[in-house]
Every structure is written in C-alpha cells, then in structure tokens.
Design an enzyme around this catalytic site. Structure first.
Site, PDB file in Angstrom:
ATOM      1  N   HIS A  17      54.532   0.859  77.204  1.00  0.00           N
ATOM      2  CA  HIS A  17      53.641  -0.299  77.092  1.00  0.00           C
ATOM      3  C   HIS A  17      53.211  -0.777  78.481  1.00  0.00           C
ATOM      4  CE1 HIS A  17      56.024  -1.333  73.204  1.00  0.00           C
ATOM      5  NE2 HIS A  17      54.816  -0.960  72.824  1.00  0.00           N
ATOM      6  N   LYS A  41      61.311  -8.550  59.072  1.00  0.00           N
ATOM      7  CA  LYS A  41      62.762  -8.770  58.936  1.00  0.00           C
ATOM      8  C   LYS A  41      63.542  -7.759  59.756  1.00  0.00           C
ATOM      9  CE  LYS A  41      62.879 -11.136  54.526  1.00  0.00           C
ATOM     10  NZ  LYS A  41      62.479 -10.740  53.173  1.00  0.00           N
ATOM     11  N   ARG A  90      49.444   8.033  72.435  1.00  0.00           N
ATOM     12  CA  ARG A  90      50.469   9.004  72.835  1.00  0.00           C
ATOM     13  C   ARG A  90      50.245  10.359  72.191  1.00  0.00           C
ATOM     14  NH1 ARG A  90      55.075   5.051  70.806  1.00  0.00           N
ATOM     15  NH2 ARG A  90      53.452   5.060  69.213  1.00  0.00           N
ATOM     16  N   SER A 127      59.076   1.740  70.753  1.00  0.00           N
ATOM     17  CA  SER A 127      60.076   0.690  70.511  1.00  0.00           C
ATOM     18  C   SER A 127      60.989   1.087  69.355  1.00  0.00           C
ATOM     19  CB  SER A 127      59.382  -0.630  70.172  1.00  0.00           C
ATOM     20  OG  SER A 127      58.550  -1.029  71.232  1.00  0.00           O
TER      21      SER A 127
END
Ligand code: PNS
Length: 161
Positions: A17, A41, A90, A127
């Site tokens: 990022h 969540k 990517r 991530s």
C-alpha cells in the site's frame, strides 16, 4: 489532476500500500488515503487504529492526508473535491476485481481510476495474507513498517495464537 484518493481497507496497511501511496504522492499535489470505515466483523483493527497506523506510516509525505469514509467512495470524492482514484494492481485477478468498480465509479460520478502497477517485491503481499501468516505465528515484519509490525504482533497474541 491535483487531488487524488487512495482508498482501501488497510487492515493493516502494508508496504505494498505504501509503495502505491508514495508514488501517488509524487504524481499529484494532494493525496487523501481514504479508509473504508464499514468495519467487517473479521477486521483485526478498528477504523481508529487503521487511521493511527496510516498517519504514522505516511508522516514523511507532507501532501498525504488520512481520512475515514462511510458509504460510497464517489460521494467521498465529491465532498472532498477529489478528481481521481489511484489503485495498485498486483495481478490479473486484481484487475478483474478493480475494473468493474472503476467503471461503476466513473459512470456514477465521472471520477476516473488510475492504476499503478505494483512494485514486483510487493506483488504477493496483501493485508489478508499478512493477517493469516501473523495469526498462525509467522514472521510478517518484511511486509510492514516496524510500528505496524508491532501492532500486528500484539493483535495476533491478543487473538490467542
Ligand atoms: O482494500 P480493499 O478492501 O480492496 O478496499 C475496498 C474499498 C474500501 C476501496 C471499496 O470496497 C470501496 O470503495 N468501498 C466503498 C463503497 C463503494 O463505493 N462501493 C461501490 C464500489 S463501485
């Protein structure tokens, strides 16, 4: 193009990022890193934690600001006077995911998306993988700033590894 947005979940921000944000900051006068505040969540970090990590990681770029947004990205762009969305690519699967969003955003608002090719050394970093590897006890320090790596290590321990 004077003001651009780099949107994402940033859960957590990775060096991939930061590569895209840094390159965007060289292309335009101002960059707003916009964190989608709709916390799933399964997110590891709260919106406030993600803001703190990004503000720290982007502190070296004076033309980069960090903000939270809710709702449609194009509404945020309109409210903030943002003329372009900058996204990193990517892989071909990123392109397949990003193209319809770019087209929808352009159709809704006229705001175009500019794609920046990921630097090869970060093209496998996400991530999602960082959370998975860290959650299973792996070393993710190469993919994060030291401050983010420390938070990820702590959160992995809190989550009971
Ligand atoms: O890092 P991510 O998870 O790929 O980020 C996705 C994000 C937050 C940039 C994207 O989901 C988004 O723009 N959400 C805002 C809601 C919206 O505008 N949806 C319509 C997209 S065409």
């Amino acid at each position: 193009m004077t003001r651009a947005v780099c949107p994402g979940s940033f859960d957590p921000v990775t060096r991939g990022h930061l590569d895209v944000i840094g390159r965007a900051s060289a292309l335009v006068e101002e960059v707003v890193v916009a964190i989608g505040a709709n916390t799933s969540k399964r997110a590891w970090f709260t919106p406030a934690e993600r803001v703190a990590m990004l503000e720290d990681a982007c502190a070296g770029w004076p033309n980069v600001a960090v903000a939270l947004f809710d709702g449609l990205l194009v509404d945020f762009c309109r409210a903030e006077g943002v003329g372009a969305i900058v996204k990193g690519l990517r892989s071909a699967s990123d392109f397949d995911y990003e193209l319809p969003m770019a087209q929808m955003n352009a159709r809704l608002s006229g705001v175009d998306t500019v794609f920046v090719a990921s630097a090869p050394q970060w093209s496998f970093v996400s991530s999602t993988l960082v959370r998975e590897v860290a959650g299973l006890g792996g070393d993710v320090t190469a993919f994060l700033t030291p401050a983010v790596a420390a938070r990820v290590r702590d959160r992995a321990q809190e989550r009971g590894r």
